[in-house]
Design a protein around this motif. Structure first.
Motif, PDB file in Angstrom:
ATOM      1  N   PHE A   1       0.826  -1.207   0.000  1.00 56.52           N
ATOM      2  CA  PHE A   1       0.000   0.000   0.000  1.00 56.52           C
ATOM      3  C   PHE A   1       0.861   1.258   0.000  1.00 56.52           C
ATOM      4  CE2 PHE A   1      -3.031   3.143   1.510  1.00 56.52           C
ATOM      5  CZ  PHE A   1      -4.178   2.795   0.825  1.00 56.52           C
ATOM      6  N   ILE A   2       1.874   1.289   0.865  1.00 58.17           N
ATOM      7  CA  ILE A   2       2.750   2.466   0.919  1.00 58.17           C
ATOM      8  C   ILE A   2       3.556   2.591  -0.364  1.00 58.17           C
ATOM      9  CG2 ILE A   2       4.720   3.496   2.131  1.00 58.17           C
ATOM     10  CD1 ILE A   2       3.484   2.463   4.728  1.00 58.17           C
ATOM     11  N   ASP A   3       3.966   1.460  -0.935  1.00 54.20           N
ATOM     12  CA  ASP A   3       4.678   1.508  -2.218  1.00 54.20           C
ATOM     13  C   ASP A   3       3.810   2.140  -3.299  1.00 54.20           C
ATOM     14  OD1 ASP A   3       6.918   0.274  -1.095  1.00 54.20           O
ATOM     15  OD2 ASP A   3       6.189  -1.740  -1.599  1.00 54.20           O
ATOM     16  N   ASP A   4       2.527   1.798  -3.301  1.00 51.68           N
ATOM     17  CA  ASP A   4       1.602   2.399  -4.272  1.00 51.68           C
ATOM     18  C   ASP A   4       1.462   3.902  -4.038  1.00 51.68           C
ATOM     19  OD1 ASP A   4       1.187  -0.066  -5.425  1.00 51.68           O
ATOM     20  OD2 ASP A   4      -0.748  -0.416  -4.422  1.00 51.68           O
ATOM     21  N   ILE A   5       1.388   4.309  -2.775  1.00 51.29           N
ATOM     22  CA  ILE A   5       1.295   5.742  -2.466  1.00 51.29           C
ATOM     23  C   ILE A   5       2.544   6.461  -2.962  1.00 51.29           C
ATOM     24  CG2 ILE A   5       1.280   7.454  -0.601  1.00 51.29           C
ATOM     25  CD1 ILE A   5      -0.474   5.513   1.007  1.00 51.29           C
ATOM     26  N   LEU A   6       3.704   5.874  -2.679  1.00 54.66           N
ATOM     27  CA  LEU A   6       4.955   6.486  -3.126  1.00 54.66           C
ATOM     28  C   LEU A   6       5.042   6.553  -4.644  1.00 54.66           C
ATOM     29  CD1 LEU A   6       7.425   4.907  -0.536  1.00 54.66           C
ATOM     30  CD2 LEU A   6       6.572   7.266  -0.604  1.00 54.66           C
ATOM     31  N   ALA A   7       4.387   5.595  -5.315  1.00 58.07           N
ATOM     32  CA  ALA A   7       4.349   5.600  -6.782  1.00 58.07           C
ATOM     33  C   ALA A   7       3.279   6.552  -7.315  1.00 58.07           C
ATOM     34  CB  ALA A   7       4.111   4.184  -7.304  1.00 58.07           C
ATOM     35  N   GLY A   8       2.472   7.137  -6.404  1.00 57.55           N
ATOM     36  CA  GLY A   8       1.486   8.132  -6.826  1.00 57.55           C
ATOM     37  C   GLY A   8       0.090   7.611  -7.085  1.00 57.55           C
ATOM     38  N   THR A   9      -0.246   6.427  -6.539  1.00 59.38           N
ATOM     39  CA  THR A   9      -1.604   5.907  -6.729  1.00 59.38           C
ATOM     40  C   THR A   9      -2.176   5.391  -5.402  1.00 59.38           C
ATOM     41  OG1 THR A   9      -0.836   3.677  -7.285  1.00 59.38           O
ATOM     42  CG2 THR A   9      -1.212   5.190  -9.124  1.00 59.38           C
ATOM     43  N   VAL A  10      -3.484   5.537  -5.271  1.00 59.78           N
ATOM     44  CA  VAL A  10      -4.237   4.958  -4.159  1.00 59.78           C
ATOM     45  C   VAL A  10      -5.491   4.362  -4.768  1.00 59.78           C
ATOM     46  CG1 VAL A  10      -5.540   5.427  -2.058  1.00 59.78           C
ATOM     47  CG2 VAL A  10      -3.353   6.566  -2.419  1.00 59.78           C
ATOM     48  N   HIS A  11      -5.657   3.052  -4.594  1.00 60.99           N
ATOM     49  CA  HIS A  11      -6.814   2.353  -5.173  1.00 60.99           C
ATOM     50  C   HIS A  11      -6.974   2.697  -6.662  1.00 60.99           C
ATOM     51  CE1 HIS A  11      -7.998   1.014  -1.227  1.00 60.99           C
ATOM     52  NE2 HIS A  11      -8.001   2.248  -0.795  1.00 60.99           N
ATOM     53  N   GLU A  12      -5.893   2.684  -7.388  1.00 63.94           N
ATOM     54  CA  GLU A  12      -5.872   2.943  -8.827  1.00 63.94           C
ATOM     55  C   GLU A  12      -6.149   4.390  -9.211  1.00 63.94           C
ATOM     56  OE1 GLU A  12      -8.150   0.050 -10.985  1.00 63.94           O
ATOM     57  OE2 GLU A  12      -7.509  -1.557  -9.653  1.00 63.94           O
ATOM     58  N   PHE A  13      -6.230   5.304  -8.235  1.00 62.11           N
ATOM     59  CA  PHE A  13      -6.405   6.728  -8.516  1.00 62.11           C
ATOM     60  C   PHE A  13      -5.066   7.425  -8.366  1.00 62.11           C
ATOM     61  CE2 PHE A  13     -10.582   5.461  -6.780  1.00 62.11           C
ATOM     62  CZ  PHE A  13     -11.380   5.818  -7.860  1.00 62.11           C
ATOM     63  N   ASP A  14      -4.778   8.357  -9.260  1.00 59.62           N
ATOM     64  CA  ASP A  14      -3.573   9.170  -9.121  1.00 59.62           C
ATOM     65  C   ASP A  14      -3.730  10.080  -7.911  1.00 59.62           C
ATOM     66  OD1 ASP A  14      -2.341   8.096 -11.370  1.00 59.62           O
ATOM     67  OD2 ASP A  14      -3.262   9.568 -12.718  1.00 59.62           O
ATOM     68  N   THR A  15      -2.650  10.234  -7.147  1.00 64.09           N
ATOM     69  CA  THR A  15      -2.718  11.031  -5.925  1.00 64.09           C
ATOM     70  C   THR A  15      -2.406  12.502  -6.191  1.00 64.09           C
ATOM     71  OG1 THR A  15      -0.438  10.464  -5.401  1.00 64.09           O
ATOM     72  CG2 THR A  15      -2.176   9.124  -4.367  1.00 64.09           C
ATOM     73  N   GLY A  16      -2.937  13.026  -7.265  1.00 66.07           N
ATOM     74  CA  GLY A  16      -2.736  14.433  -7.594  1.00 66.07           C
ATOM     75  C   GLY A  16      -3.658  15.341  -6.802  1.00 66.07           C
ATOM     76  N   PRO A  17      -3.710  16.598  -7.186  1.00 67.48           N
ATOM     77  CA  PRO A  17      -4.515  17.587  -6.459  1.00 67.48           C
ATOM     78  C   PRO A  17      -6.006  17.239  -6.394  1.00 67.48           C
ATOM     79  CG  PRO A  17      -3.139  18.658  -8.112  1.00 67.48           C
ATOM     80  CD  PRO A  17      -2.962  17.188  -8.275  1.00 67.48           C
ATOM     81  N   THR A  18      -6.541  16.640  -7.441  1.00 67.86           N
ATOM     82  CA  THR A  18      -7.964  16.292  -7.437  1.00 67.86           C
ATOM     83  C   THR A  18      -8.251  15.228  -6.390  1.00 67.86           C
ATOM     84  OG1 THR A  18      -8.120  16.821  -9.776  1.00 67.86           O
ATOM     85  CG2 THR A  18      -9.879  15.464  -8.857  1.00 67.86           C
ATOM     86  N   PHE A  19      -7.400  14.205  -6.334  1.00 70.35           N
ATOM     87  CA  PHE A  19      -7.578  13.140  -5.346  1.00 70.35           C
ATOM     88  C   PHE A  19      -7.490  13.691  -3.930  1.00 70.35           C
ATOM     89  CE2 PHE A  19      -5.756  10.080  -2.391  1.00 70.35           C
ATOM     90  CZ  PHE A  19      -6.668   9.048  -2.476  1.00 70.35           C
TER      91      PHE A  19
END
Length: 158
Positions: A46-64
């Motif tokens: 899970f943390i690896d995905d966050i570090l890669a910029g995704t959470v539950h297949e959503f990009d962790t950009g400003p909208t997220f």
């Protein structure tokens, strides 16, 4: 049974205003919501995905981030609004917001692996129970009777 006729050790029920019940339910909902997200950090990868910029297949950009803040801010604000808005407005607001959060809570299990379905199933079940409590408390909000020209009339419904 009079006050002196009660058996020893019987606890007196406290009258808790509906506003306090709603605020407590929203606080419980908020803490549950936060802790589910926190405990999700312990899932492998899970943390690896966050570090890669995704959470539950959503990009962790400003909208997220804005959407995540909004989803958390609403229950937080409902604690305050449940206790400070006029009764009719608070009742309607609680009914609308709790109803809108039902699909939001259910959606949180979408795409999860079977391994963690019990974790999300338990958390979503608890969230839905809290939302059901909020809906019931708001729906059954006590009304006061008022006397007009010697007749008792129920206060107007929302």
């Amino acid at each position: 049974m009079t006050r002196t006729d009660r058996p020893a050790g019987v606890l007196q029920e406290a009258h808790i205003p509906v506003q306090a019940k709603l605020a407590a339910a929203w606080a419980s909902f908020m803490f549950l919501y936060i802790y589910v997200d926190y405990l999700a950090l312990y899932k492998p990868g899970f943390i690896d995905d966050i570090l890669a910029g995704t959470v539950h297949e959503f990009d962790t950009g400003p909208t997220f981030v804005a959407l995540a803040l909004t989803l958390m801010a609403v229950p937080i604000l409902m604690i305050l609004l449940s206790t400070t808005l006029p009764a009719r407005v608070a009742r309607a607001t609680n009914l609308v917001v709790a109803t809108l959060y039902i699909p939001v809570s259910v959606y949180n299990a979408a795409g999860e692996s079977w391994t963690y379905l019990s974790f999300y199933g338990l958390s979503i079940g608890l969230e839905l129970l809290l939302l059901a409590f909020i809906l019931r408390a708001a729906w059954t909000w006590p009304r006061i009777a008022r006397t007009t020209a010697g007749r008792d009339l129920a206060q107007d419904r929302v």
